[in-house]
Design an enzyme around this catalytic site. Structure first.
Site, PDB file in Angstrom:
ATOM      1  N   ALA A 122       0.810  -1.223   0.000  1.00 56.13           N
ATOM      2  CA  ALA A 122       0.000   0.000   0.000  1.00 56.13           C
ATOM      3  C   ALA A 122       0.838   1.265   0.000  1.00 56.13           C
ATOM      4  O   ALA A 122       0.338   2.343  -0.320  1.00 56.13           O
ATOM      5  CB  ALA A 122      -0.930  -0.004   1.212  1.00 56.13           C
ATOM      6  N   ARG A 152      10.433   7.862  -1.647  1.00 58.23           N
ATOM      7  CA  ARG A 152      11.818   8.023  -2.094  1.00 58.23           C
ATOM      8  C   ARG A 152      12.048   7.569  -3.538  1.00 58.23           C
ATOM      9  O   ARG A 152      13.099   7.807  -4.114  1.00 58.23           O
ATOM     10  CB  ARG A 152      12.767   7.306  -1.139  1.00 58.23           C
ATOM     11  CG  ARG A 152      13.033   8.148   0.116  1.00 58.23           C
ATOM     12  CD  ARG A 152      14.254   7.665   0.828  1.00 58.23           C
ATOM     13  NE  ARG A 152      13.981   6.468   1.603  1.00 58.23           N
ATOM     14  CZ  ARG A 152      14.871   5.493   1.787  1.00 58.23           C
ATOM     15  NH1 ARG A 152      16.074   5.573   1.260  1.00 58.23           N
ATOM     16  NH2 ARG A 152      14.561   4.439   2.512  1.00 58.23           N
ATOM     17  N   LYS A 189       5.233   2.315  -5.905  1.00 58.11           N
ATOM     18  CA  LYS A 189       6.544   1.666  -5.790  1.00 58.11           C
ATOM     19  C   LYS A 189       6.536   0.208  -6.253  1.00 58.11           C
ATOM     20  O   LYS A 189       7.409  -0.195  -7.031  1.00 58.11           O
ATOM     21  CB  LYS A 189       7.052   1.754  -4.359  1.00 58.11           C
ATOM     22  CG  LYS A 189       8.365   1.001  -4.162  1.00 58.11           C
ATOM     23  CD  LYS A 189       9.113   1.414  -2.934  1.00 58.11           C
ATOM     24  CE  LYS A 189       8.607   0.696  -1.719  1.00 58.11           C
ATOM     25  NZ  LYS A 189       9.430   1.056  -0.537  1.00 58.11           N
ATOM     26  N   GLN A 237      -6.254  -0.555   1.670  1.00 59.84           N
ATOM     27  CA  GLN A 237      -5.924   0.151   2.901  1.00 59.84           C
ATOM     28  C   GLN A 237      -5.962   1.638   2.534  1.00 59.84           C
ATOM     29  O   GLN A 237      -5.054   2.141   1.899  1.00 59.84           O
ATOM     30  CB  GLN A 237      -4.520  -0.240   3.406  1.00 59.84           C
ATOM     31  CG  GLN A 237      -4.176   0.407   4.731  1.00 59.84           C
ATOM     32  CD  GLN A 237      -2.683   0.323   5.073  1.00 59.84           C
ATOM     33  OE1 GLN A 237      -1.834   0.184   4.197  1.00 59.84           O
ATOM     34  NE2 GLN A 237      -2.379   0.424   6.350  1.00 59.84           N
ATOM     35  N   GLY A 247       0.226   2.248   9.033  1.00 55.22           N
ATOM     36  CA  GLY A 247       1.263   1.369   9.573  1.00 55.22           C
ATOM     37  C   GLY A 247       1.081  -0.070   9.132  1.00 55.22           C
ATOM     38  O   GLY A 247       0.020  -0.456   8.637  1.00 55.22           O
ATOM     39  N   ARG A 289      11.078  -6.724 -33.083  1.00 58.75           N
ATOM     40  CA  ARG A 289      10.008  -6.116 -32.276  1.00 58.75           C
ATOM     41  C   ARG A 289       8.861  -7.108 -32.094  1.00 58.75           C
ATOM     42  O   ARG A 289       8.845  -8.181 -32.701  1.00 58.75           O
ATOM     43  CB  ARG A 289       9.560  -4.833 -32.952  1.00 58.75           C
ATOM     44  CG  ARG A 289      10.626  -3.730 -32.885  1.00 58.75           C
ATOM     45  CD  ARG A 289      10.201  -2.509 -33.658  1.00 58.75           C
ATOM     46  NE  ARG A 289       8.882  -2.047 -33.265  1.00 58.75           N
ATOM     47  CZ  ARG A 289       8.078  -1.317 -34.042  1.00 58.75           C
ATOM     48  NH1 ARG A 289       8.469  -0.961 -35.256  1.00 58.75           N
ATOM     49  NH2 ARG A 289       6.897  -0.932 -33.605  1.00 58.75           N
ATOM     50  N   ARG A 293      11.182   1.495 -62.661  1.00 60.58           N
ATOM     51  CA  ARG A 293      12.125   2.584 -62.429  1.00 60.58           C
ATOM     52  C   ARG A 293      12.296   3.320 -63.754  1.00 60.58           C
ATOM     53  O   ARG A 293      12.172   2.725 -64.830  1.00 60.58           O
ATOM     54  CB  ARG A 293      13.451   2.073 -61.877  1.00 60.58           C
ATOM     55  CG  ARG A 293      14.126   1.046 -62.718  1.00 60.58           C
ATOM     56  CD  ARG A 293      15.290   0.412 -61.950  1.00 60.58           C
ATOM     57  NE  ARG A 293      16.019  -0.488 -62.835  1.00 60.58           N
ATOM     58  CZ  ARG A 293      16.709  -1.527 -62.415  1.00 60.58           C
ATOM     59  NH1 ARG A 293      16.770  -1.821 -61.150  1.00 60.58           N
ATOM     60  NH2 ARG A 293      17.345  -2.286 -63.272  1.00 60.58           N
TER      61      ARG A 293
HETATM   62  C1  UD1 Z   1       9.497  -2.088   8.283  1.00 62.58           C
HETATM   63  C2  UD1 Z   1       9.576  -2.688   9.695  1.00 62.58           C
HETATM   64  C3  UD1 Z   1      11.054  -2.725  10.123  1.00 62.58           C
HETATM   65  C4  UD1 Z   1      11.838  -3.561   9.117  1.00 62.58           C
HETATM   66  C5  UD1 Z   1      11.668  -2.992   7.707  1.00 62.58           C
HETATM   67  C6  UD1 Z   1      12.275  -3.941   6.710  1.00 62.58           C
HETATM   68  C7  UD1 Z   1       7.505  -2.040  10.867  1.00 62.58           C
HETATM   69  C8  UD1 Z   1       6.894  -1.129  11.828  1.00 62.58           C
HETATM   70  N1  UD1 Z   1       8.814  -1.874  10.621  1.00 62.58           N
HETATM   71  O1  UD1 Z   1       9.936  -0.753   8.386  1.00 62.58           O
HETATM   72  O2  UD1 Z   1      11.165  -3.321  11.405  1.00 62.58           O
HETATM   73  O3  UD1 Z   1      13.207  -3.560   9.482  1.00 62.58           O
HETATM   74  O4  UD1 Z   1      10.269  -2.865   7.386  1.00 62.58           O
HETATM   75  O5  UD1 Z   1      12.207  -3.380   5.414  1.00 62.58           O
HETATM   76  O6  UD1 Z   1       6.834  -2.914  10.343  1.00 62.58           O
HETATM   77  N2  UD1 Z   1       2.918  -0.697   4.147  1.00 62.58           N
HETATM   78  C9  UD1 Z   1       1.572  -0.736   3.911  1.00 62.58           C
HETATM   79  N3  UD1 Z   1       0.746   0.030   4.664  1.00 62.58           N
HETATM   80  C10 UD1 Z   1       1.193   0.842   5.655  1.00 62.58           C
HETATM   81  C11 UD1 Z   1       2.586   0.884   5.895  1.00 62.58           C
HETATM   82  C12 UD1 Z   1       3.411   0.095   5.131  1.00 62.58           C
HETATM   83  O7  UD1 Z   1       1.103  -1.464   3.028  1.00 62.58           O
HETATM   84  O8  UD1 Z   1       0.376   1.499   6.290  1.00 62.58           O
HETATM   85  C13 UD1 Z   1       3.808  -1.536   3.344  1.00 62.58           C
HETATM   86  C14 UD1 Z   1       4.783  -0.737   2.498  1.00 62.58           C
HETATM   87  O9  UD1 Z   1       4.238  -0.488   1.215  1.00 62.58           O
HETATM   88  C15 UD1 Z   1       5.984  -1.659   2.425  1.00 62.58           C
HETATM   89  C16 UD1 Z   1       5.923  -2.414   3.735  1.00 62.58           C
HETATM   90  O10 UD1 Z   1       4.597  -2.310   4.209  1.00 62.58           O
HETATM   91  O11 UD1 Z   1       5.886  -2.598   1.395  1.00 62.58           O
HETATM   92  C17 UD1 Z   1       6.904  -1.872   4.770  1.00 62.58           C
HETATM   93  O12 UD1 Z   1       6.573  -0.547   5.074  1.00 62.58           O
HETATM   94  P1  UD1 Z   1       7.664   0.564   5.313  1.00 62.58           P
HETATM   95  O13 UD1 Z   1       6.988   1.816   5.624  1.00 62.58           O
HETATM   96  O14 UD1 Z   1       8.647   0.534   4.201  1.00 62.58           O
HETATM   97  O15 UD1 Z   1       8.339  -0.006   6.648  1.00 62.58           O
HETATM   98  P2  UD1 Z   1       9.761   0.329   7.229  1.00 62.58           P
HETATM   99  O16 UD1 Z   1       9.707   1.646   7.890  1.00 62.58           O
HETATM  100  O17 UD1 Z   1      10.785   0.133   6.178  1.00 62.58           O
HETATM  101 CA    CA Z   2      10.841  -0.072   3.846  1.00 60.97          CA
END
Ligand code: UD1
Ligand code: CA
Length: 451
Positions: free
Chosen positions: A10, A15, A22, A75, A80, A315, A422
């Site tokens: 989600a 970045r 992504k 979502q 989170g 192609r 031609r």
């Molecule tokens: C998360 C972990 C961290 C771990 C890291 C590994 C948590 C709180 N932290 O951190 O411990 O080391 O991944 O890469 O879980 N996503 C959703 N919905 C949300 C939030 C996130 O679908 O509300 C998805 C993102 O698209 C992504 C994944 O969950 O694919 C991880 O989310 P991200 O925000 O990248 O977590 P990190 O901060 O990297």
């Molecule tokens: Ca991440």
């Protein structure tokens, strides 16, 4: 016990600095999400649930393209990772096995690692996948006590001592479905990011006296993509593996590092790939083919014994039969080239069929587009197309026919006929010398004026 996958996809991926969600950024021309889904197939999951948010419609389409049965849940707000997993609850209604949580942006988890997680799940209530990080950076840290995982602390919330831990959270976990959703219900958002952290289920489970452990894998498998640089690194990892697989299968890559492959590229044994060849999506190459340097192929099929390039472009819809020759600066699109046929130099063959044994002379063009519509050119067997023939489609050239060099073909040519169109040549004796003299005199006059 049955397994279900919940794949988190989600996030926006700020970045990446992109309009594309992504998880839809491609690695070897396949969306990252599809790579993650393929990795998860190692567990033969009974259900696959994708949690989508940013660009949900496009994410949903890509997920279904990979697996028609995938269930996509929305979502709406990214509150989170725990909140994300909670959205999968309804889609897992009636499912009573283990849930494995994967990330859509962590595409290279190995089958063996997933199996070890499921094995560990038999002895523990909750299993987390961790890895020893060369640079732990901002990963969550795993606080272990012997074999038992006590809790996961996010980088932002960690103390200096906790930040010194190098055993990190990959984000993947395995847990019985009913227990997972029960634990998630207890997760709050009182932390540095005000997010519902999935990682909090570890401490909640420990407080209930449940058994939690961590399984460890190689860092390369948990490679997560957060930026374009990560994406390029992930692509490089994929390419390295795919090239190694081809070498094992008996394909010669003269300079492996310069060959770009797609996730669906298929190449037969004893085929030789020279340096600097690009395989776009949808290419199959049979055995005993030579693809010479600097060729670009996509959506095409090359049969046994063919030689393509150097500098050829195949192609989508290019279909080469056995022993064909496609030479330098030749472009083939939506066209079948019959057995043993040759298109050796500087030609465009599009929306066409070329029969077996036919030779297409240098600089031949199928003029397939009239500015509005596309038309077909059909060339029979054992035809000789003279150099610089323009074939104005729609047009047909019968078997054993011939076109004279420089001919502009506007009408069908019957089998066995010679088409010659031609203007007659006229030679004017002495004219060249006179013309040169006149031009030189003119130039001398102009130079004199300039001083
Ligand atoms: C998360 C972990 C961290 C771990 C890291 C590994 C948590 C709180 N932290 O951190 O411990 O080391 O991944 O890469 O879980 N996503 C959703 N919905 C949300 C939030 C996130 O679908 O509300 C998805 C993102 O698209 C992504 C994944 O969950 O694919 C991880 O989310 P991200 O925000 O990248 O977590 P990190 O901060 O990297
Ligand atoms: Ca991440």
């Amino acid at each position: 016990m049955a397994t279900a996958l919940v794949i988190l996809a989600a996030g926006k991926g700020t970045r990446m600095n992109s309009d594309l969600p992504k998880v839809l950024h491609p690695i070897a021309h396949l969306p990252m999400l599809a790579h993650a889904m393929r990795a998860g197939q190692a567990l033969a999951p009974e259900r696959v649930v994708i949690v989508a948010g940013h660009g949900a419609e496009a994410v949903s389409r890509a997920a279904r393209e990979e697996n028609e049965e995938a269930r996509v849940v929305l979502q709406e707000e990214q509150l989170g990772t725990a909140h994300a997993v909670a959205q999968a609850r309804a889609a897992l209604d009636g499912f009573s096995g283990d849930v494995v949580v994967l990330y859509g942006d962590t595409p290279f988890i190995g089958a063996e690692t997933l199996e070890r997680m499921i094995d560990a799940r038999r002895d523990h209530d909750l299993v987390i996948l961790g890895f020893k990080a060369a640079d732990p950076a901002r990963y969550g840290r795993l606080v272990m006590q012997g074999d038992s995982l006590e809790r996961i602390v996010e980088y932002k919330d960690a103390t200096e001592a906790e930040r010194a831990i190098t055993f990190c959270n990959s984000g993947l976990m395995a847990c019985r479905a009913d227990l997972l959703f029960e634990l998630i219900e207890a997760v709050g958002n009182d932390n540095a990011s005000a997010e519902y952290y999935l990682t909090d289920v570890v401490e909640i489970a420990r407080n209930r006296g449940l058994s939690v452990t961590a399984v460890s894998c190689d860092e390369a498998e948990t490679l997560g993509v957060n930026s374009r640089a990560d994406l390029a690194a992930a692509d490089a990892v994929f390419q390295a593996r795919a090239r190694a697989d081809l070498l094992d299968l008996g394909v010669t890559l003269m300079a492996p590092d310069t060959v770009y492959l797609s996730a669906d590229t298929v190449i037969g044994r004893d085929t030789v790939i020279e340096p600097n060849v690009v395989f776009g999506p949808g290419v199959t190459v049979e055995s005993g083919v030579t693809i010479r340097a600097f060729s670009h192929l996509e959506g095409c099929h090359v049969s046994r014994g063919a030689v393509v390039g150097p500098y050829a472009r195949l192609r989508p819809g290019a279909e080469l039969a056995e022993d064909t020759r496609i030479g330098n600066f030749v472009e083939i699109k939506q066209a079948t080239i019959g057995e043993g046929a040759k298109v050796n130099h500087l030609s465009y063959i599009g929306d066409a069929s070329v029969g077996a044994g036919t030779n297409i002379g240098a600089g031949t063009i199928t003029c397939n587009y009239d500015g509005v519509m596309k038309h077909r050119t059909e060339i029979g067997e054992r035809v000789f197309i003279g150099s610089d023939t323009m074939l104005i489609a729609p047009v047909r050239i019968g078997d054993n026919a011939m076109t004279a060099t420089g001919t502009v073909v506007t009408r069908d040519v019957e089998p066995g006929a010679l088409a010659l169109a031609r203007s007659p040549q006229e030679n004017k004796p002495g004219y060249a010398v006179k013309l040169f003299n006149m031009l030189r005199a003119r130039k001398a006059k102009r130079d004199a004026k300039k001083g």
